[in-house]
Design an enzyme around this catalytic site. Structure first.
Site, PDB file in Angstrom:
ATOM      1  N   ARG A   1       0.828  -1.201   0.000  1.00 27.10           N
ATOM      2  CA  ARG A   1       0.000   0.000   0.000  1.00 27.10           C
ATOM      3  C   ARG A   1       0.873   1.266   0.000  1.00 27.10           C
ATOM      4  NH1 ARG A   1      -2.405  -3.958  -0.640  1.00 27.10           N
ATOM      5  NH2 ARG A   1      -4.588  -4.414  -0.182  1.00 27.10           N
TER       6      ARG A   1
ATOM      7  N   GLU B   1       2.086   1.624  -3.439  1.00 26.93           N
ATOM      8  CA  GLU B   1       0.986   2.140  -4.260  1.00 26.93           C
ATOM      9  C   GLU B   1       0.833   3.653  -4.086  1.00 26.93           C
ATOM     10  OE1 GLU B   1      -2.661  -0.246  -4.317  1.00 26.93           O
ATOM     11  OE2 GLU B   1      -3.762   1.595  -3.951  1.00 26.93           O
TER      12      GLU B   1
ATOM     13  N   SER C   1      14.582  15.224   1.811  1.00 28.28           N
ATOM     14  CA  SER C   1      15.624  14.278   2.214  1.00 28.28           C
ATOM     15  C   SER C   1      15.022  13.031   2.858  1.00 28.28           C
ATOM     16  CB  SER C   1      16.585  14.939   3.197  1.00 28.28           C
ATOM     17  OG  SER C   1      17.605  14.023   3.550  1.00 28.28           O
TER      18      SER C   1
END
Lengths: 147, 147, 147, 147, 147, 147, 147, 147, 147, 147
Positions: free
Chosen positions: J88, J91, J114
């Site tokens: 997830r 995704e 960063s």
């Protein structure tokens, strides 16, 4: 016009006009390393720089804002480059990657060499056994900190 | 014992013994860059160098010929490295790859920078805004010639 | 016009005109191996060579500077080639790769055979059991040196 | 014992014993190219050859039938080789692949150079500018025929 | 016009004209297997065959030399095919690959079944439980020989 | 013991004992194609078949249930096989894949040749120009139906 | 016009016209699952079905034969889908793949669930905690048989 | 002991003991789909469930906490599965993926079918033309919402 | 017009017009995170939102239904992103992925953080040592449940 | 002992001892996010931290220097993670990657967030509709500068 089309336009104009990157850099007033990367679609120009680049390569008006927009970076068509010159740099990472890691950690501790706060210089190193390419890289060390 | 097992043995001995690559390089009498790469299984030592390395890391006798054998090079487990420090070098190739190509060809014509007739130096560059990693690379230019 | 479009133009003109690579090489005055590679977008021509190639294939004027520009090399669409003829060469690398490595290191020590300072010759070797393809490759040995 | 374990055993014995591939080839009575490939798990030995190899490397008895069994070929751990020496051969396929294809088809028509009915010879070519690796390959041309 | 464009043109003409591969093969006078492969850009036609194919599919004049040029072979867009019919053949290689290898080596020794000196026949095999696809392949055995 | 270990055990026993697949098939009473695939971990044996296989290869008792368990199929270590013999079959799929597709659809309509309700036969086809490998495959045609 | 272009044309017409797949299915007289797959280039229509589809989406005449031609199947641009909805189905295969295998083999023995002799139904399942997607799949079991 | 080793231990015990997944599910008191997935290392058991599983498969004591720990999920060794049974499910995603997407969006709007709040049932569907595998999946629809 | 073309049109209009995402979000009346994702082809707009977006970017009429259609999601051209900014997020997943997993499971048990029922906020966090990017993500926890 | 083995040892001890990451973090005196990452082999501990971790997990003496050595980072076995929870996050990068890029560039100009000078916090966000996972990330903005 997207950035990839613009880069191809610049490269074609450069070839057709016999323009050198050193000349472009001189006129922009910055290093040839940064200016070349910018013209190849990897860096972002400000308005003045973009205007100079447009003039040099005789680019259409709508190139101006595109050159000033942050590009989607990454200049190579494949994850492992096929071009022999570029592959040699990939090979250095492959062969010396763990050496870079060990020596930087030994000197600085855990962290990385920044590829953003970074500059480099590429020059000819005369050598009787055949001239050499000399590249000097300088990147800020960024430490990992616990929190 | 194969080279990968030997490298793991050296790394374990280095960690356990608190040995620095700079010390190993001093005793071998060569640069820390080359010596580290050799200990990590990327370069070939001669008999004298191998003997020193064996002594430093207290390696078994059968390590001697292995260290003197040309290794299968390539130090990374994946084509695109996952380690952040090493990835930054890959990113430089990805972002600046075409810039390297343009500038070297502009200066030297068609050819490559050798990754074999190559040496490099990695050092700390003090900077009030945070110290920097400075890497100087020097590789012989090898021209393509028609035939 | 970029180099890939130019290569496709050359290939189409060659097919349409029934031109042989050997003829092109004769007129350029170099080996058929180098000239074919150059026409296929892998090598860089000088002005005289480019002019001859433009004439042979009846290329437009803007092809001239493109032919004289160092191309992004790599002639294959996939990492593992699908074409049976080209795959056989990949198979030789796959099957004999470690053999090349062992024998070159045994004869020369650690280093590589240059793919840049390299020339080759491809010819028909008559044989009563069926003619053979004979390829002679010659590449400079480049030793790794400690530093 | 499977073939990969046997190959690792041979390589270890070769390194430990300071044995050269040329010597092994002499004793087997065949070319060093074929014998090295066979010892590295790419070719199939007959009973006499296997016995000689077992004696040279002091292999256990159950190595005999393994050496006489056709191996699963392919000597490299990755599709694109990471070792610089082997990569150069891959690069030749990448850069010259379409050139091989064009020239072989021009000379012979549609078909391939066999990688099975194939032999090669690898030797040192003395050169004042630095010795060269000379490789001569000979593979039967196999034509595609309509049916 | 390159070969991929020509293949797409043939496929479109075939669909639009309701032409069957069997008819094309009849008119060319060769097997439907070879003729279909040739029309799909995998084989090389001679002048007579090309003329017939051009007529059948009403192709433009510049298709003639393209059909007679050796194509870059490989008919699939991905290394593992996604089309269910073609995947089943890939699955046979995946599941039975080592079986092919064992049985051919048991019968013939080390070597391969040629995919060049090869012919095949594809036909309907009536079966009360549902008709079957019958494919007969015949490829010359090519032995590895020591040298 | 898992199936991969069992397969390696069978292969080792076969090599050590000089057993042929044809003999195994004879004793099991089925085709050499199916029996070899089963022994190589691609098919499921029933109790009687498993008992025979255990006896032939002198397998331990716990091999019995493993041989009767449906294996995770797929016999190759890489998606594109590196072994030259097996690669030739992959090449046939790559070159002739779209041909298979066109001809089967022309004859049968939309659907596939089953790789499950499938049998094959592999035999030597004597030929004065060099014996050939003849493979006959038969797979049930399975039509796509609308619903 | 090839099938991919036709699919894009259908999708554009559907969006522009606000047409629902359920309506298309009603007019074709088959399930919405099959009709949608067919319109998206995965199934083959017969002449009557093609005519209806052409009318609904106002497609040009040459779409008729293309819709009746068996397409090269596979609807996704990458092997691992990036779209979250489709990825969830891939995830089910990844997480439950071995479970499917175990349970089907336990119930049926060695074999597969056909993806050809297959139908499915996708519907809304009302649920007070949030409605659910209910998918019912039915595929013929195809046993492996020894031969 | 890690989860992969534990799963292999369970599978071996299941095969050796002739235990069925249906029996395990009965004793655990949950569906065979969930229990099988859990035993194959894809789901997390509670203490009671773990105790039953340990007893059934005669697992060592340290298996108890491992079974109760959330595993790293994903049951397949390659991104595209090689096993024919599991591949068919991957093929359904490849062929019907865009169909799933269109129909779910048509019914529910933008969102996904959950693969977490998900249950399924796998059963035999008797059919005179050959029994079928019937799989019923139910996953909560999760809508994307703007914010 | 497909969604990818529409996205490119929006991006070009945004650059040419000097429009900011914050302004677009203000006029749409939703968060800049969701609105940007929607304009980049990852979310679905309703009719009112689409009308505003069309007006802002001066899009043609047929953009309206396209913006209201659920897109095929996934905004990156490669599985491992090459753009340095986006790569840093991938690196966080690579380095901290197992940490996310451990801590969420420790707090919530087996399940996932939804990427659908999800919202986020991206803002500037002033810091004397250099301003920081602050990202707050909130996703519903979805538990796996046995069944 | 290498770091991967040490990580597996820690994970096993944690499971066996029922130790929570929050407890480990309390005793180390740092955030649970950093401490978990460090224990999972992604961060470097100092001597005091390592001593505490060794005591908590009852690790052998030679774990001490390993924990204090900078690890080769990257915690996932595949480039695209298979575990649903970790996927997830991947995704989110895939769907929102270009959104992150646009919004950060709009706010800060060209540069990156960063992933080194970075901290994060993961907590439970109570919600009547189901509790949520709340993740707050803070990374220093690093600008690209021309030179």
């Amino acid at each position: 016009m997207n950035r990839a089309e613009l880069t191809e336009m610049i490269v074609a104009a450069k070839i057709a006009g016999g323009i050198s990157w050193a000349d472009v850099a001189d006129r922009v007033g910055l290093s040839k390393e940064w200016v070349t990367a910018a013209c190849l679609g990897q860096m972002t120009l400000n308005a003045d720089q973009a205007a100079i680049v447009c003039e040099i390569f005789d680019l259409p008006d709508d190139a101006m804002p595109v050159l000033q927009t942050v590009p989607y970076k990454g200049s190579l068509p494949t994850a492992v480059p096929t071009d022999p010159l570029i592959y040699r740099f990939y090979e250095l990472v492959s062969v010396y990657g763990t050496t870079f890691k060990e020596l930087i950690h030994e000197e600085f501790g855990d962290g990385i060499m920044s590829a953003i706060d970074f500059r480099m210089n590429l020059e000819r190193e005369p050598d009787p056994a055949g001239d050499r390419v000399k590249i000097t890289m300088s990147g800020k060390f960024l430490p990992y900190k616990s929190y």
